[in-house]
Design a protein around this motif. Structure first.
Motif, short mmCIF file in Angstrom:
data_model
loop_
_atom_site.label_atom_id
_atom_site.label_comp_id
_atom_site.label_asym_id
_atom_site.label_seq_id
_atom_site.Cartn_x
_atom_site.Cartn_y
_atom_site.Cartn_z
N GLY A 53 30.84 -37.40 -62.76
CA GLY A 53 31.40 -36.49 -62.20
C GLY A 53 31.17 -36.27 -60.59
N ARG A 54 29.68 -36.47 -60.37
CA ARG A 54 29.16 -36.59 -59.04
C ARG A 54 29.98 -37.30 -57.94
N VAL A 55 30.71 -38.38 -58.33
CA VAL A 55 31.36 -39.15 -57.60
C VAL A 55 32.86 -39.34 -58.08
N ASP A 56 33.44 -38.02 -58.65
CA ASP A 56 34.69 -37.58 -58.77
C ASP A 56 35.30 -38.55 -59.70
N VAL A 57 34.78 -39.20 -60.68
CA VAL A 57 35.16 -39.88 -61.76
C VAL A 57 35.30 -39.26 -62.99
N GLY A 58 36.52 -38.85 -63.60
CA GLY A 58 36.55 -38.59 -65.14
C GLY A 58 35.85 -37.26 -65.39
N GLN A 59 36.01 -36.80 -66.75
CA GLN A 59 35.30 -35.65 -67.22
C GLN A 59 35.24 -35.93 -68.66
N GLY A 60 35.13 -36.94 -69.14
CA GLY A 60 34.76 -37.46 -70.48
C GLY A 60 34.10 -38.81 -70.70
N CYS A 61 33.49 -39.04 -71.79
CA CYS A 61 33.10 -40.15 -72.13
C CYS A 61 32.77 -40.42 -73.64
N VAL A 62 32.55 -41.54 -74.32
CA VAL A 62 32.27 -41.75 -75.57
C VAL A 62 31.01 -42.41 -75.78
N VAL A 63 29.80 -41.83 -76.71
CA VAL A 63 28.81 -42.31 -76.94
C VAL A 63 28.40 -42.46 -78.34
N GLN A 64 27.98 -43.63 -78.59
CA GLN A 64 27.45 -43.91 -80.14
C GLN A 64 25.97 -44.60 -80.18
N GLN A 65 24.99 -43.65 -80.84
CA GLN A 65 23.81 -44.00 -80.90
C GLN A 65 23.14 -44.59 -79.31
N GLY A 66 23.48 -43.54 -78.53
CA GLY A 66 22.96 -43.80 -77.23
C GLY A 66 23.79 -44.77 -76.23
N LEU A 67 24.85 -45.55 -77.02
CA LEU A 67 25.42 -46.56 -76.04
C LEU A 67 26.89 -45.70 -75.60
N CYS A 68 27.19 -45.95 -74.20
CA CYS A 68 28.39 -45.45 -74.05
C CYS A 68 29.45 -46.55 -74.00
#
Length: 277
Positions: A160-175
């Motif tokens: 977000g600090r570089v103006d990219v997206g508002q969400g992500c998916v993480v599973q067991q620490g992996l994006c």
């Protein structure tokens, strides 16, 4: 009539109007940008960016003093032949901000409305019920889910600090996926299509979708939103649940979201802000 809703595409404008009505508030005047009609909601007025100042004048004539924004809008193609003299005068200003990214563009849009005498309201001020309180609202979370949410909050904050997206998916620490211009549904479809050998064993935690505002954005406009389809798409992606920043993410129909979460075995977590980000 004092409030106008500047509506873009998608279900959010209708959800906001219905939530305001349920709270006993008058229906806002609905204005839609040409080419970005909201779902299930007929606009009272359609306008173009090239004629922004005549649009301002039309709002003033209707007694509008306050503005709220809701819905998705991509950068429209401008037709030089349609500019009125006043709007033509701000073209260099608009083009300069367009080159700086979405956040800068939205801040400039807010500034233009404010300079013309309008007060800007956040969607949550018009319909507070769309911002659920903190807490686990469906299912249950595990320590692994808490760790994944903290990791996801860090990722969303950094992007977000570089103006990219508002969400992500993480599973067991992996994006497994990060939201970009294509949006949340496209990100979840990409996660669902990942080969199983690229994903951790779900026995150790199925992962989650996380959404939060960008750190530097003006929260009166472009808050992230979730709905029933978000729940169903998260389930199709094999995730264990959805977490979001409480007070910073709109839920379009929370009862329906909870019903869908119970049906699909997902948790819904309105997570306190500032934890892990």
């Amino acid at each position: 009539m004092s409030i106008a809703l500047i509506a873009g595409a998608g279900a959010l404008p209708l959800a906001l109007v219905e939530a305001a009505r349920a709270a006993g508030a008058p229906r806002p005047f609905v204005a839609a940008l040409d080419g970005f009609a909201p779902e299930g909601l007929a606009p009272d007025l359609t306008f173009r960016i090239e004629r922004l100042y005549p649009f301002f004048a039309a709002l003033h004539e209707r007694g509008v003093t306050r503005i709220a924004f809701a819905g998705a809008v991509r950068r429209p193609r401008l037709d030089p032949a349609l500019f009125d003299p006043l709007t033509a005068g701000i073209v260099p200003r608009l083009m300069a901000t367009l080159a700086q990214g979405d956040d800068a563009t939205l801040r400039e849009v807010i500034a233009l409305f404010e300079e013309d005498g309008f007060a800007i309201l956040g969607a949550g001020e018009v319909a507070p019920a769309l911002l659920p309180p903190e807490g686990v609202l469906a299912g249950r979370i595990t320590p692994r889910d808490q760790q994944d949410a903290a990791r996801a909050a860090l990722i969303v904050s950094a992007l977000g600090r570089v103006d990219v997206g508002q969400g992500c998916v993480v599973q067991q620490g992996l994006c497994l996926g990060a939201e970009t211009l294509a949006g949340t549904d496209a990100m979840l479809a990409g996660v669902a299509a990942l080969p199983q050998d690229l994903r951790p064993d779900p026995a150790g935690g199925r992962g989650l979708l996380f959404k939060a505002p960008k750190p530097l954005q003006d929260r009166r406009i472009d808050l992230p939103a979730l709905g029933v389809q978000s729940v169903r798409n998260a389930a199709r992606a094999g995730l264990g649940g959805i977490a979001w920043e409480a007070g910073g993410t709109l839920c379009l129909d929370l009862p329906a979201m909870r019903a869908a979460a119970e049906e699909t075995g997902l948790f819904l977590w309105s997570r306190p802000p500032g934890t892990g980000a």
